[in-house]
Design a protein around this motif. Structure first.
Motif, PDB file in Angstrom:
ATOM      1  N   ILE A  92       0.839  -1.205   0.000  1.00 38.06           N
ATOM      2  CA  ILE A  92       0.000   0.000   0.000  1.00 38.06           C
ATOM      3  C   ILE A  92       0.870   1.249   0.000  1.00 38.06           C
ATOM      4  CG2 ILE A  92      -1.696   1.313   1.323  1.00 38.06           C
ATOM      5  CD1 ILE A  92      -2.872  -1.338   2.228  1.00 38.06           C
ATOM      6  N   SER A 111      -5.942   5.526   1.732  1.00 39.62           N
ATOM      7  CA  SER A 111      -4.821   4.616   1.984  1.00 39.62           C
ATOM      8  C   SER A 111      -3.766   5.176   2.928  1.00 39.62           C
ATOM      9  CB  SER A 111      -4.142   4.251   0.653  1.00 39.62           C
ATOM     10  OG  SER A 111      -5.070   3.797  -0.295  1.00 39.62           O
ATOM     11  N   HIS A 150      -1.916   3.625   6.086  1.00 41.01           N
ATOM     12  CA  HIS A 150      -0.970   2.519   5.953  1.00 41.01           C
ATOM     13  C   HIS A 150       0.446   2.991   5.632  1.00 41.01           C
ATOM     14  CE1 HIS A 150      -4.193  -0.511   5.920  1.00 41.01           C
ATOM     15  NE2 HIS A 150      -4.858   0.328   5.155  1.00 41.01           N
TER      16      HIS A 150
END
Length: 278
Positions: free
Chosen positions: A197, A263, A266
């Motif tokens: 990620i 995202s 992460h």
């Protein structure tokens, strides 16, 4: 008041000011995207009023002038395809480098690190000629070119992460009958999710916003990405339709901001985990 109590407030203030400094240009683009182009040049920092407000006119004109739908489509094709190819290829390469740990693997790893320090300007003219010669001057050929330029950072992060994965897990999978491919995709890759990620965020932001590489390699008569299409808002003698440009820039920001916000939690975990030396 105790210094330890005051210090968090000091750092909070400092980073708040830095955050505002980074967000201010984005807010300025959004505000000006709803103003008449005359007022954008005359009063760039003023909020829209009854005289300067034009609603969605800038967006509609920008979409029409830049053929935004087609440009956005090619940007998505290039970004998604290149990101998937980079993630798949470099994650497997990093795993092989760590597990083999021989002179060939170390030489390959050094080559990828060398890729990080070579300036793009040294190879851009040769690259442009080579892309035309090999028929890579299209969005799908650009996937291969981006794989070459994006592999260095991805392999560096993935290699650091794989070093922290216990080898006993893979040995157990082998005993259970898993071959190398099944071991990687069923065991190793899920563990690598934070690093995947992280690399995906970094690569997608670079791929989506890149202007120079598509401009040098693509056949611009048939393919244009959003950064290239924006340049077509420039008229003769340096004139620019600032209203339409602001509208298109806001539209171009939305996909990558949405992806990052979805995202970003992460990214720190992935970077820290990638620093593990095992």
């Amino acid at each position: 008041m105790n210094e330890k109590v005051r210090r968090p407030w000091l750092w909070t203030t400092v980073f708040t000011v830095i955050a505002i400094a980074y967000l201010f240009p984005i807010a300025l683009v959004v505000v000006n995207s709803f103003k008449n182009k005359v007022f954008i040049a005359a009063e760039p920092f003023a909020l829209p009023n009854a005289e300067s407000f034009v609603g969605w006119d800038n967006y509609l004109r920008g979409i029409q002038l830049t053929d935004f739908i087609a440009s956005a489509g090619w940007s998505f094709v290039i970004t998604i395809g290149s990101a998937i190819l980079i993630l798949a290829g470099t994650s497997m390469t990093a795993w092989w480098i760590v597990r083999m740990d021989n002179v060939y693997a170390k030489t390959l790893y050094t080559t990828f690190l060398f890729n990080l320090v070579v300036p793009f300007q040294m190879v851009m003219f040769t690259l442009s000629w080579l892309a035309d010669y090999l028929g890579l001057n299209n969005p799908f050929g650009l996937w291969i070119i981006y794989l070459g330029f994006g592999a260095g950072l991805a392999v560096f992060i993935f290699t650091g992460f794989v070093k922290g994965i216990p080898y006993e897990i893979e040995e157990a999978a082998t005993i259970d009958g898993c071959g190398p491919l099944r071991t990687f995709f069923l065991i190793v890759l899920p563990i690598m999710r934070p690093a995947v990620i992280t690399v995906a965020i970094l690569e997608v932001m670079w791929l989506w916003n890149d202007y120079l590489l598509p401009y040098l390699t693509l056949d611009l008569k048939n393919y244009k990405t959003i950064p290239i299409a924006v340049q077509y808002l420039r008229g003769g003698y340096g004139s620019v339709d600032m209203g339409a440009m602001m509208g298109v820039l806001v539209l171009a920001l939305i996909p990558v901001i949405v992806f990052y916000l979805a995202s970003q939690r992460h990214i720190i975990k992935g970077v820290v985990a990638g620093a593990v030396k095992g």
